[in-house]
Structure formats: structure tokens, C-alpha cells
Design an enzyme around this catalytic site. Sequence first.
Site, PDB file in Angstrom:
ATOM      1  CB  ALA A 114      -0.894  -0.082   0.879  1.00 43.23           C
ATOM      2  CB  SER A 141      -1.838  -2.055  -2.853  1.00 46.18           C
ATOM      3  OG  SER A 141      -2.718  -1.736  -1.791  1.00 46.18           O
ATOM      4  CE1 TYR A 164      -7.100  -6.375   2.322  1.00 47.55           C
ATOM      5  CE2 TYR A 164      -6.529  -4.302   1.097  1.00 47.55           C
ATOM      6  CZ  TYR A 164      -5.966  -5.356   1.994  1.00 47.55           C
ATOM      7  OH  TYR A 164      -4.994  -5.361   2.258  1.00 47.55           O
ATOM      8  CB  THR A 190      -6.090  -9.576   0.598  1.00 49.13           C
ATOM      9  OG1 THR A 190      -5.195  -9.045  -0.329  1.00 49.13           O
ATOM     10  CG2 THR A 190      -5.863  -9.627   1.971  1.00 49.13           C
ATOM     11  NE  ARG A 199      -1.280  -4.464  10.347  1.00 49.34           N
ATOM     12  CZ  ARG A 199      -1.839  -4.151   9.017  1.00 49.34           C
ATOM     13  NH1 ARG A 199      -1.795  -3.027   8.288  1.00 49.34           N
ATOM     14  NH2 ARG A 199      -2.464  -5.469   8.372  1.00 49.34           N
ATOM     15  CE  LYS A 265      -0.742 -10.969  -0.401  1.00 44.95           C
ATOM     16  NZ  LYS A 265      -0.929 -10.365   0.629  1.00 44.95           N
ATOM     17  CG  HIS A 289      -1.668  -9.047   5.412  1.00 47.69           C
ATOM     18  ND1 HIS A 289      -2.979  -9.166   4.605  1.00 47.69           N
ATOM     19  CD2 HIS A 289      -1.576  -7.656   5.299  1.00 47.69           C
ATOM     20  CE1 HIS A 289      -3.357  -7.904   4.180  1.00 47.69           C
ATOM     21  NE2 HIS A 289      -2.364  -6.838   4.534  1.00 47.69           N
ATOM     22  NE  ARG A 292       1.403  -4.560   6.781  1.00 41.52           N
ATOM     23  CZ  ARG A 292       1.740  -3.220   7.365  1.00 41.52           C
ATOM     24  NH1 ARG A 292       2.836  -3.093   8.029  1.00 41.52           N
ATOM     25  NH2 ARG A 292       0.921  -2.196   7.360  1.00 41.52           N
ATOM     26  NE  ARG A 324      13.468  -8.862   3.579  1.00 42.05           N
ATOM     27  CZ  ARG A 324      11.954  -9.085   3.688  1.00 42.05           C
ATOM     28  NH1 ARG A 324      11.666  -9.798   2.684  1.00 42.05           N
ATOM     29  NH2 ARG A 324      11.186  -8.440   4.517  1.00 42.05           N
TER      30      ARG A 324
END
Length: 402
Positions: A114, A141, A164, A190, A199, A265, A289, A292, A324
Site C-alpha cells: 500500500a 494494491s 479487498y 486478499t 500493529r 491470497k 500478510h 501484519r 530476501r
Amino acid sequence: MLMVEGFKYCTRLCLSPQFYNLILSEKGARRPPENMEITNVMEYQEMAKQKLPKMIYDYYASGAEDQWTLKENRDAFSRILFRPRVLIDVSGIDMTTTVLGFKISMPIMIAPSAMQKMAHPDGEYATARAASAAGTIMTLSSFATSSVEEVASTGPGIRFFQLYVFKDRNVVAQLVKRAERAGFKAIVLTVDTPRLGRREADIKNRFTLPPHLTLKNFEGLDLGKLDKTDDSGLASYVAGQVDRTLSWKDVKWLQTITSLPILVKGVMTAEDARLAIQAGAAGIIVSNHGARQLDYVPATIMALEEVVKAVQGRLPVFLDGGVRRGTDVFKALALGASGILIGRPVLFSLAAEGEAGVKKVLQMLRDELELTMALCGCRSLKEITRNHVMTQWDCPRILPRL
């Protein structure tokens, strides 16, 4: 027996990230100087931390609650080891693959993230151009700071749209139709956010979208305002608009309003993988996610094989979360993924160096995957098999009998 137990202990110790960090701290490791050449994807995170306001960096970097899953998404890769094959002609390496019938240069794609203009003024424009230059897929997104039309205007490229499902299904239909008209090739639904995860960094920072930015895909729609909140503007927005009644029947409903293939997802279990097949999904993305949402769920690389086995080849399974290194990509492919998606590396490199940074991240991961394939004796993605890796649950196979 003592030798076996000793082997287990030494393996756990040597693979432990804590052990590695201890060595670094003992040597008084320093952060790399700002003018130092970037040699791996992880180095962009420190650059982004130095450049971005704390509120924005924390929004991108943090996970839910204790952030155990955030750390585990990375650590779990380190507990998967290679079983390389040798004396194979690897003078030619082919990394091309197809996703939903679209040919791409490598099994490395860009996940939906996002509000990318918080990282860099070019935001999603830069990401779209970098993905196109690399010959891979970008997923935009719903909560982008550039609209589907604006991203399409950057030029050719294969793009998916992350969705969404909102209480107002007319809004959902409008978003899907706009994505179709803009040339997007698939819908990424999602499904792990009936409520937003806690968070705590965002709560402490009182996160809000900077006033000079807007969520472009929702301009002109009556969806409430971001500033009516006492903790996080985004939290208020999502909590108020995402439909908590979302169920598998809505995947079927989406198929009645679009001909685009639908990727689900947020699947983490065999049970949900089988339901995704029944609902007519075109593919699955194993995702938590970015750690998150629900803390203390497994790393996605740990959940991957369970989902792959449940699917039994009936549809492609992809993975995001914690990737990574090119070695991480190889491990995911060996455990059955058809490809992977990266999120935070794009955001951090975007913040550090704009479009050039995103291009470099994609190139570094590509180069590392190519090297890993060569050193494991694999000339194409099809040659990467389960036999090229060993995991914790393979211990009976690798430990000697005494």
C-alpha cells in the site's frame, strides 16, 4: 544416541540467527557507510530507515503485536538446507516461467504494497516501470497512491490488481471493472483481513496517510474519511469498510462479475487450500500478510508444503513473506511454489533509490537465484525438486544410524 543428539544441537546452534548476531556484536559490527555499494537486498532496509520519517518507516517495517511471525518469516528460511548435485553442465540457466499463461523472465514477482508514494514521490509508477523492465509481474494494491489507470499509463507490462471485498459490493464491482479496462490480467483477492491486525507501532505513531497523498483508487467514492480515528487512519478506514462477512461464496460471486482469473491470497492451511479449489480459484498465494495480521502463525515457507500437497497440482501455489535472497526463492520452488512475491524489499529500495533501487533489487534476486541453481545443478526451474533441500522434518532421512 549421544552423537545423534549432539548433531541436532550443533545444527540448531549453527543455524541460529541469534548465534550469527552474537558473532557480529562480538566483532563490533558497524552499519555500512552510505556510499558503500549495495550488494544484497537487506542493505536497503537500513538506508530506508535513515531516509524515511519514523511513522512511515515503522508502517512499512513493523508486524503485528509481538512481531514473532515477522522475525520467523526470515528465520525459517535459514533452517532449510541445500542438497546440491554436482558434475552437471550448468553453462546455460533458464529461469523463465509462466504465471496464469503469461510468460515472465523469472519466478520473482512484486507483491501488493500500500501507499508507495510515502516511500518515494514516484511510488507505484516507479515500481510498475521496474517490474516491466525486469519482465515480471507487478501487483497493485487497492490502497495504492496511484490509480489503476495511472499505473497503466506507465507503459506495457503484466499487472495484477489486489482486491479487498467491501460492504458495498457496487464499489467492488467498480474497482474490478476499472482494473479490467486498464488492462490488468488477474485479481488477487486478499482473504486474511476480516479485521485489521494490531500493529502497535502504528498505534504509537498515530499513523495517518500524509495529507498530500490520497488513495487514488477510491477518489470520488463515498467511503468515509481517513482522519476520523484516534489511532490509525488506515485502521479506521479498513475496519469500517472491509466486509467481515466475506466467505468462500464471495469468491464464486466475484467470478460472476469478472472473467479475470482470481488468486486467493492469505491461505495457510491444507483445509483452506482445498476450499479454494472448490471455489474455483485460479491460484493460491501462501501469505501471512507480511506478519501484519495474526501473530504466532507459521512463517509462510513453513506452511507452503502443506498447501502444495493439498493442492496436488490442480492449481499453482505462490508464496510471499520473508524472501530476501535468491537462495530463499530456490527453497520455495523446491518445496513446491510456482513463484514468489516480494513486498518490503520493493518499498525499502524505492525509498532509498527510487525506480533504480527497485530494478536493482529484482536484478540482485535474479542473479542470486541463477547462481543458486547453478551450484545446485539445476539448469531450469523444472529441474528444481524436493530432493534439493532438507528441512527439520527430514531429520530421520539425514541422520546416520548408530
